[in-house]
Design a protein around this motif. Structure first.
Motif, PDB file in Angstrom:
ATOM      1  N   ILE A   8      50.563  45.793  42.094  1.00 44.50           N
ATOM      2  CA  ILE A   8      50.980  44.434  41.601  1.00 44.50           C
ATOM      3  C   ILE A   8      51.274  43.659  42.640  1.00 44.50           C
ATOM      4  CG2 ILE A   8      53.001  43.495  40.288  1.00 44.50           C
ATOM      5  CD1 ILE A   8      52.979  46.136  38.570  1.00 44.50           C
ATOM      6  N   ARG A   9      51.919  43.977  43.674  1.00 41.87           N
ATOM      7  CA  ARG A   9      52.378  43.029  44.738  1.00 41.87           C
ATOM      8  C   ARG A   9      50.887  42.535  45.562  1.00 41.87           C
ATOM      9  NH1 ARG A   9      57.385  45.635  47.738  1.00 41.87           N
ATOM     10  NH2 ARG A   9      58.796  45.341  46.174  1.00 41.87           N
ATOM     11  N   SER A  10      50.197  43.579  45.546  1.00 39.21           N
ATOM     12  CA  SER A  10      48.891  43.181  46.013  1.00 39.21           C
ATOM     13  C   SER A  10      47.871  42.056  45.120  1.00 39.21           C
ATOM     14  CB  SER A  10      47.845  44.277  46.088  1.00 39.21           C
ATOM     15  OG  SER A  10      46.484  43.924  46.502  1.00 39.21           O
ATOM     16  N   ARG A  11      48.124  42.342  43.970  1.00 40.71           N
ATOM     17  CA  ARG A  11      47.516  41.254  43.033  1.00 40.71           C
ATOM     18  C   ARG A  11      48.298  39.833  43.323  1.00 40.71           C
ATOM     19  NH1 ARG A  11      47.851  44.532  37.951  1.00 40.71           N
ATOM     20  NH2 ARG A  11      47.163  46.440  38.732  1.00 40.71           N
ATOM     21  N   GLU A  12      49.415  40.023  43.267  1.00 43.03           N
ATOM     22  CA  GLU A  12      50.325  38.714  43.430  1.00 43.03           C
ATOM     23  C   GLU A  12      49.957  38.177  44.629  1.00 43.03           C
ATOM     24  OE1 GLU A  12      54.287  39.941  43.151  1.00 43.03           O
ATOM     25  OE2 GLU A  12      54.263  40.325  40.794  1.00 43.03           O
ATOM     26  N   TYR A  13      49.896  38.769  45.789  1.00 43.46           N
ATOM     27  CA  TYR A  13      49.302  38.249  47.133  1.00 43.46           C
ATOM     28  C   TYR A  13      47.977  37.526  46.966  1.00 43.46           C
ATOM     29  CZ  TYR A  13      48.246  38.015  52.078  1.00 43.46           C
ATOM     30  OH  TYR A  13      47.581  37.581  53.270  1.00 43.46           O
ATOM     31  N   ARG A  14      47.097  38.480  46.504  1.00 42.33           N
ATOM     32  CA  ARG A  14      45.821  37.640  46.371  1.00 42.33           C
ATOM     33  C   ARG A  14      45.752  36.420  45.610  1.00 42.33           C
ATOM     34  NH1 ARG A  14      42.737  43.223  45.243  1.00 42.33           N
ATOM     35  NH2 ARG A  14      44.258  43.154  43.607  1.00 42.33           N
ATOM     36  N   ARG A  15      46.537  36.324  44.380  1.00 43.45           N
ATOM     37  CA  ARG A  15      46.239  35.127  43.715  1.00 43.45           C
ATOM     38  C   ARG A  15      47.198  34.296  44.393  1.00 43.45           C
ATOM     39  NH1 ARG A  15      48.191  38.469  38.499  1.00 43.45           N
ATOM     40  NH2 ARG A  15      46.435  39.047  37.589  1.00 43.45           N
ATOM     41  N   ALA A  16      47.973  34.313  45.093  1.00 35.25           N
ATOM     42  CA  ALA A  16      48.780  33.242  45.774  1.00 35.25           C
ATOM     43  C   ALA A  16      47.857  32.862  47.060  1.00 35.25           C
ATOM     44  CB  ALA A  16      50.348  33.680  46.470  1.00 35.25           C
ATOM     45  N   ALA A  17      47.026  33.768  47.705  1.00 35.43           N
ATOM     46  CA  ALA A  17      46.090  33.157  48.854  1.00 35.43           C
ATOM     47  C   ALA A  17      45.210  32.440  48.070  1.00 35.43           C
ATOM     48  CB  ALA A  17      45.720  34.759  49.350  1.00 35.43           C
ATOM     49  N   ASN A  18      44.595  32.900  47.069  1.00 34.65           N
ATOM     50  CA  ASN A  18      43.449  32.281  46.392  1.00 34.65           C
ATOM     51  C   ASN A  18      43.887  30.732  45.944  1.00 34.65           C
ATOM     52  OD1 ASN A  18      40.903  31.636  45.150  1.00 34.65           O
ATOM     53  ND2 ASN A  18      41.778  32.647  43.177  1.00 34.65           N
ATOM     54  N   SER A  19      45.142  30.664  45.421  1.00 34.52           N
ATOM     55  CA  SER A  19      45.521  29.347  44.788  1.00 34.52           C
ATOM     56  C   SER A  19      45.680  28.690  46.250  1.00 34.52           C
ATOM     57  CB  SER A  19      46.894  29.737  44.299  1.00 34.52           C
ATOM     58  OG  SER A  19      47.532  28.354  43.945  1.00 34.52           O
ATOM     59  N   ALA A  20      46.223  29.195  47.288  1.00 30.06           N
ATOM     60  CA  ALA A  20      46.474  28.231  48.487  1.00 30.06           C
ATOM     61  C   ALA A  20      45.041  27.902  48.966  1.00 30.06           C
ATOM     62  CB  ALA A  20      47.059  29.100  49.436  1.00 30.06           C
ATOM     63  N   ALA A  21      44.285  28.755  49.083  1.00 29.11           N
ATOM     64  CA  ALA A  21      42.960  28.397  49.583  1.00 29.11           C
ATOM     65  C   ALA A  21      42.097  27.346  48.746  1.00 29.11           C
ATOM     66  CB  ALA A  21      41.938  29.664  50.007  1.00 29.11           C
ATOM     67  N   ASN A  22      42.090  27.288  47.349  1.00 29.56           N
ATOM     68  CA  ASN A  22      41.341  26.773  46.735  1.00 29.56           C
ATOM     69  C   ASN A  22      42.053  25.462  46.054  1.00 29.56           C
ATOM     70  OD1 ASN A  22      38.858  28.136  46.845  1.00 29.56           O
ATOM     71  ND2 ASN A  22      39.796  29.727  45.694  1.00 29.56           N
ATOM     72  N   ASN A  23      43.132  25.147  46.663  1.00 32.99           N
ATOM     73  CA  ASN A  23      43.915  23.880  46.229  1.00 32.99           C
ATOM     74  C   ASN A  23      44.464  23.997  44.810  1.00 32.99           C
ATOM     75  OD1 ASN A  23      43.747  22.738  48.476  1.00 32.99           O
ATOM     76  ND2 ASN A  23      41.849  21.592  48.217  1.00 32.99           N
ATOM     77  N   GLY A  24      44.865  25.299  44.536  1.00 34.32           N
ATOM     78  CA  GLY A  24      45.487  25.800  43.092  1.00 34.32           C
ATOM     79  C   GLY A  24      44.326  25.802  42.077  1.00 34.32           C
ATOM     80  N   LYS A  25      43.112  25.618  42.252  1.00 37.89           N
ATOM     81  CA  LYS A  25      42.223  25.863  41.063  1.00 37.89           C
ATOM     82  C   LYS A  25      41.518  26.971  41.334  1.00 37.89           C
ATOM     83  CE  LYS A  25      40.786  20.944  41.853  1.00 37.89           C
ATOM     84  NZ  LYS A  25      39.551  20.205  42.598  1.00 37.89           N
ATOM     85  N   GLU A  26      41.464  27.583  39.926  1.00 39.69           N
ATOM     86  CA  GLU A  26      40.657  29.031  39.711  1.00 39.69           C
ATOM     87  C   GLU A  26      39.028  28.830  40.083  1.00 39.69           C
ATOM     88  OE1 GLU A  26      41.680  32.155  39.203  1.00 39.69           O
ATOM     89  OE2 GLU A  26      43.682  31.611  39.479  1.00 39.69           O
ATOM     90  N   ARG A  27      38.506  29.991  40.685  1.00 40.68           N
ATOM     91  CA  ARG A  27      36.881  29.670  40.708  1.00 40.68           C
ATOM     92  C   ARG A  27      36.692  30.850  39.539  1.00 40.68           C
ATOM     93  NH1 ARG A  27      34.645  30.359  46.262  1.00 40.68           N
ATOM     94  NH2 ARG A  27      32.927  30.433  45.085  1.00 40.68           N
ATOM     95  N   LYS A  28      35.926  30.273  38.554  1.00 39.94           N
ATOM     96  CA  LYS A  28      35.169  30.884  37.678  1.00 39.94           C
ATOM     97  C   LYS A  28      34.162  31.831  37.972  1.00 39.94           C
ATOM     98  CE  LYS A  28      38.301  29.282  34.762  1.00 39.94           C
ATOM     99  NZ  LYS A  28      39.438  30.160  34.377  1.00 39.94           N
ATOM    100  N   ASP A  29      33.464  31.337  39.016  1.00 41.20           N
ATOM    101  CA  ASP A  29      32.178  32.115  39.293  1.00 41.20           C
ATOM    102  C   ASP A  29      32.566  33.406  40.272  1.00 41.20           C
ATOM    103  OD1 ASP A  29      33.245  30.503  41.643  1.00 41.20           O
ATOM    104  OD2 ASP A  29      31.389  30.661  42.556  1.00 41.20           O
ATOM    105  N   LEU A  30      34.024  33.622  40.344  1.00 39.99           N
ATOM    106  CA  LEU A  30      34.233  34.923  41.150  1.00 39.99           C
ATOM    107  C   LEU A  30      34.667  35.951  40.215  1.00 39.99           C
ATOM    108  CD1 LEU A  30      36.415  33.352  44.014  1.00 39.99           C
ATOM    109  CD2 LEU A  30      33.948  33.999  44.259  1.00 39.99           C
ATOM    110  N   TYR A  31      34.745  35.641  38.902  1.00 40.92           N
ATOM    111  CA  TYR A  31      35.164  36.603  37.944  1.00 40.92           C
ATOM    112  C   TYR A  31      33.922  37.067  36.781  1.00 40.92           C
ATOM    113  CZ  TYR A  31      39.427  34.957  39.740  1.00 40.92           C
ATOM    114  OH  TYR A  31      40.499  34.521  40.622  1.00 40.92           O
ATOM    115  N   THR A  32      33.775  38.338  37.069  1.00 41.04           N
ATOM    116  CA  THR A  32      32.662  39.076  36.000  1.00 41.04           C
ATOM    117  C   THR A  32      33.568  39.975  35.378  1.00 41.04           C
ATOM    118  OG1 THR A  32      31.693  40.449  37.520  1.00 41.04           O
ATOM    119  CG2 THR A  32      30.971  37.961  37.457  1.00 41.04           C
TER     120      THR A  32
END
Length: 75
Positions: A8-32
């Motif tokens: 759970i902590r790992s997922r939270e960390y990845r979400r926070a890092a993804n949000s910071a790297a993409n200016n808060g936007k989700e990248r739909k092409d990364l999820y399948t």
């Protein structure tokens, strides 16, 4: 720390890092549907499916062509 807490902590960390790297936007092409977190689940068609299909289809199509062309192209 239990492994459930760790994931759970790992997922939270990845979400926070993804949000910071993409200016808060989700990248739909990364999820399948083929991925469950970081583990690849695969899809319906893989290399073994294609090899088996070719293993059966090539002789069947070749025999079909030989049957239909007998007397016209050969024999």
């Amino acid at each position: 720390m239990a492994s459930g807490e760790k994931s759970i902590r790992s997922r939270e960390y990845r979400r926070a890092a993804n949000s910071a790297a993409n200016n808060g936007k989700e990248r739909k092409d990364l999820y399948t549907d083929n991925w469950d977190g970081s583990e690849y689940k695969g899809g319906d068609n893989n290399i073994l499916t294609w090899v088996i299909a070719l293993f059966f289809l090539v002789p069947v199509l070749g025999l079909g062509f030989a049957y239909w062309s007998y007397g016209t192209l050969w024999g």
